[in-house]
Design an enzyme around this catalytic site. Structure first.
Site, mmCIF file in Angstrom:
data_model
loop_
_atom_site.group_PDB
_atom_site.id
_atom_site.type_symbol
_atom_site.label_atom_id
_atom_site.label_comp_id
_atom_site.label_asym_id
_atom_site.label_seq_id
_atom_site.Cartn_x
_atom_site.Cartn_y
_atom_site.Cartn_z
ATOM 1 N N SER A 143 -14.113 -4.609 26.756
ATOM 2 C CA SER A 143 -14.776 -4.185 28.001
ATOM 3 C C SER A 143 -16.175 -4.784 27.996
ATOM 4 O O SER A 143 -16.705 -5.118 26.927
ATOM 5 C CB SER A 143 -14.875 -2.653 28.011
ATOM 6 O OG SER A 143 -15.723 -2.213 29.053
ATOM 7 N N TYR A 156 -16.852 5.577 24.453
ATOM 8 C CA TYR A 156 -16.164 4.403 24.996
ATOM 9 C C TYR A 156 -16.832 3.104 24.533
ATOM 10 O O TYR A 156 -16.163 2.169 24.080
ATOM 11 C CB TYR A 156 -16.160 4.497 26.528
ATOM 12 C CG TYR A 156 -15.302 3.446 27.194
ATOM 13 C CD1 TYR A 156 -13.916 3.524 27.150
ATOM 14 C CD2 TYR A 156 -15.884 2.372 27.862
ATOM 15 C CE1 TYR A 156 -13.131 2.557 27.761
ATOM 16 C CE2 TYR A 156 -15.102 1.406 28.477
ATOM 17 C CZ TYR A 156 -13.728 1.503 28.420
ATOM 18 O OH TYR A 156 -12.944 0.545 29.014
HETATM 19 N N1 LIG Z 1 -10.699 -0.145 34.703
HETATM 20 C C1 LIG Z 1 -11.801 -0.630 34.191
HETATM 21 O O1 LIG Z 1 -12.847 -0.655 34.855
HETATM 22 C C2 LIG Z 1 -11.816 -1.205 32.807
HETATM 23 C C3 LIG Z 1 -12.942 -1.927 32.425
HETATM 24 C C4 LIG Z 1 -12.998 -2.456 31.143
HETATM 25 C C5 LIG Z 1 -11.939 -2.271 30.277
HETATM 26 N N2 LIG Z 1 -10.863 -1.546 30.675
HETATM 27 C C6 LIG Z 1 -9.793 -1.362 29.700
HETATM 28 O O2 LIG Z 1 -8.600 -1.886 30.223
HETATM 29 C C7 LIG Z 1 -7.479 -1.222 29.610
HETATM 30 C C8 LIG Z 1 -6.531 -0.787 30.696
HETATM 31 O O3 LIG Z 1 -7.214 0.144 31.537
HETATM 32 P P1 LIG Z 1 -6.816 0.422 33.065
HETATM 33 O O4 LIG Z 1 -8.035 0.199 33.862
HETATM 34 O O5 LIG Z 1 -5.560 -0.293 33.400
HETATM 35 O O6 LIG Z 1 -6.613 1.997 32.972
HETATM 36 P P2 LIG Z 1 -5.341 2.929 33.259
HETATM 37 O O7 LIG Z 1 -5.775 4.293 32.945
HETATM 38 O O8 LIG Z 1 -4.805 2.610 34.609
HETATM 39 O O9 LIG Z 1 -4.281 2.417 32.186
HETATM 40 C C9 LIG Z 1 -4.298 2.789 30.832
HETATM 41 C C10 LIG Z 1 -2.874 2.985 30.374
HETATM 42 O O10 LIG Z 1 -2.890 3.237 28.959
HETATM 43 C C11 LIG Z 1 -1.976 4.282 28.691
HETATM 44 N N3 LIG Z 1 -2.380 4.977 27.464
HETATM 45 C C12 LIG Z 1 -3.473 5.752 27.290
HETATM 46 N N4 LIG Z 1 -3.493 6.250 26.051
HETATM 47 C C13 LIG Z 1 -2.386 5.777 25.429
HETATM 48 C C14 LIG Z 1 -1.837 5.958 24.128
HETATM 49 N N5 LIG Z 1 -2.440 6.752 23.204
HETATM 50 N N6 LIG Z 1 -0.673 5.334 23.820
HETATM 51 C C15 LIG Z 1 -0.051 4.567 24.747
HETATM 52 N N7 LIG Z 1 -0.517 4.363 25.982
HETATM 53 C C16 LIG Z 1 -1.668 4.977 26.327
HETATM 54 C C17 LIG Z 1 -2.053 5.207 29.904
HETATM 55 O O11 LIG Z 1 -0.890 6.025 30.013
HETATM 56 C C18 LIG Z 1 -2.207 4.198 31.034
HETATM 57 O O12 LIG Z 1 -0.943 3.821 31.571
HETATM 58 C C19 LIG Z 1 -8.082 -0.083 28.786
HETATM 59 O O13 LIG Z 1 -8.171 -0.469 27.434
HETATM 60 C C20 LIG Z 1 -9.465 0.066 29.373
HETATM 61 O O14 LIG Z 1 -10.370 0.640 28.462
HETATM 62 C C21 LIG Z 1 -10.768 -1.018 31.924
#
Ligand SMILES: NC(=O)c1ccc[n+]([C@@H]2O[C@H](COP(=O)([O-])OP(=O)(O)OC[C@H]3O[C@@H](n4cnc5c(N)ncnc54)[C@H](O)[C@@H]3O)[C@@H](O)[C@H]2O)c1
Length: 257
Positions: A143, A156
């Site tokens: 991130s 985070y």
């Molecule tokens: N959305 C943002 O702004 C953003 C920014 C930077 C990084 N990220 C990172 O991107 C990745 C995806 O995030 P997203 O935005 O798609 O969020 P999201 O919440 O839509 O997706 C995350 C997914 O991970 C699954 N998950 C959570 N804990 C889990 C576990 N213990 N075991 C298996 N699955 C699990 C959830 O069920 C969900 O489907 C994450 O690592 C997040 O930290 C997101």
């Protein structure tokens, strides 16, 4: 012939915004997919939306922080498809928004457990498969929060800094075996996670929080999951054949300004 014809890609967090968008792009380009999430019903829904039959997709329920379950999802992918060409090590959680003195220790541990231990375990079990094959590409999801400090996000941010650390280490360990390891570092992306962060940050005015987050981005807007997926797919592909140990920001210019 499509770029991912005959390729097998394993994705964690596949039911979420970024995981699903990446699965969709890979499916469109011919990949076979092993899709892991805590929410397996949502993964099955993704598979049916993408119109993939049994020969092209495998839905796997696992908690990425549980070593037995990680070993099982890796074994199941190899058993079904015979190999793993690409691994999008992407599952993650956001925790809460609070300054360090108010940040509950159990939530800190939970965030590190999923985001750090979960990413570590994925690498621990996928890297040997790829080393044995003599090829493979891994993309870890860090991130912008893995590169700078954001007040209120000690859990985070710590976890995503750790993902960059493990990307740098494992990339060097794996490179001599033809295995490339890189990371994406998304900024604010329009998924469930940002909706939750907006509510956590300003509970009485999530919409206002959203506007404030958007206006901090030089491009003046959130990114879409597809815009992160495009970079992840590039790194997973052979077009990135000389890209290793890189951290790709996908953030509208926010992090390095
Ligand atoms: N959305 C943002 O702004 C953003 C920014 C930077 C990084 N990220 C990172 O991107 C990745 C995806 O995030 P997203 O935005 O798609 O969020 P999201 O919440 O839509 O997706 C995350 C997914 O991970 C699954 N998950 C959570 N804990 C889990 C576990 N213990 N075991 C298996 N699955 C699990 C959830 O069920 C969900 O489907 C994450 O690592 C997040 O930290 C997101």
């Amino acid at each position: 012939m499509s770029k991912f014809d005959g390729k097998v890609v394993l994705i964690t967090g596949a039911a979420g915004g970024i995981g699903k968008a990446t699965a969709k792009k890979l499916a469109e380009q011919g990949a076979k997919l092993a899709l892991v999430d805590l929410n397996v019903e949502a993964v099955q829904q993704v598979i049916s939306e993408l119109g993939l039959d049994d020969s092209r997709a495998l839905a796997l329920k696992a908690n990425v922080a549980n070593e037995e379950e990680v070993k099982a999802y890796v074994d199941a992918a190899v058993e079904k498809f015979g190999k793993i060409d690409g691994f999008f090590n992407n599952a993650g959680i956001e925790g809460i928004t609070a300054n360090v003195e108010d940040y509950p220790t159990d939530i800190f541990e939970r965030v590190l457990n999923v985001n750090v231990k979960g990413a570590f375990l994925g690498l621990k079990y996928v890297v040997p498969v790829m080393k044995k094959q003599g090829y493979g590409s891994i993309v870890n999801t860090s991130s912008g929060a893995g590169l700078i400090g954001s007040p209120g996000f000690v859990g985070y941010n710590s976890s995503k800094h750790a993902v960059i650390g493990m990307t740098r280490v494992v990339a060097l360990e794996a490179a001599p075996f033809g295995v490339r390891v890189n990371a994406v570092a998304p900024g604010v992306i329009n998924t469930r996670m940002m909706r939750q962060i907006e509510k956590n940050t300003v509970p009485e005015d999530a919409e206002g929080a959203r506007e404030a987050f958007s206006s901090a981005v030089p491009m003046g807007r959130y990114g879409e999951a597809e815009e992160v997926a495009n970079v992840a797919v590039f790194l997973l592909s052979d077009e990135a054949s000389y890209v290793a140990q890189s951290i790709y920001t996908v953030d509208g210019g926010q992090i390095n300004q």
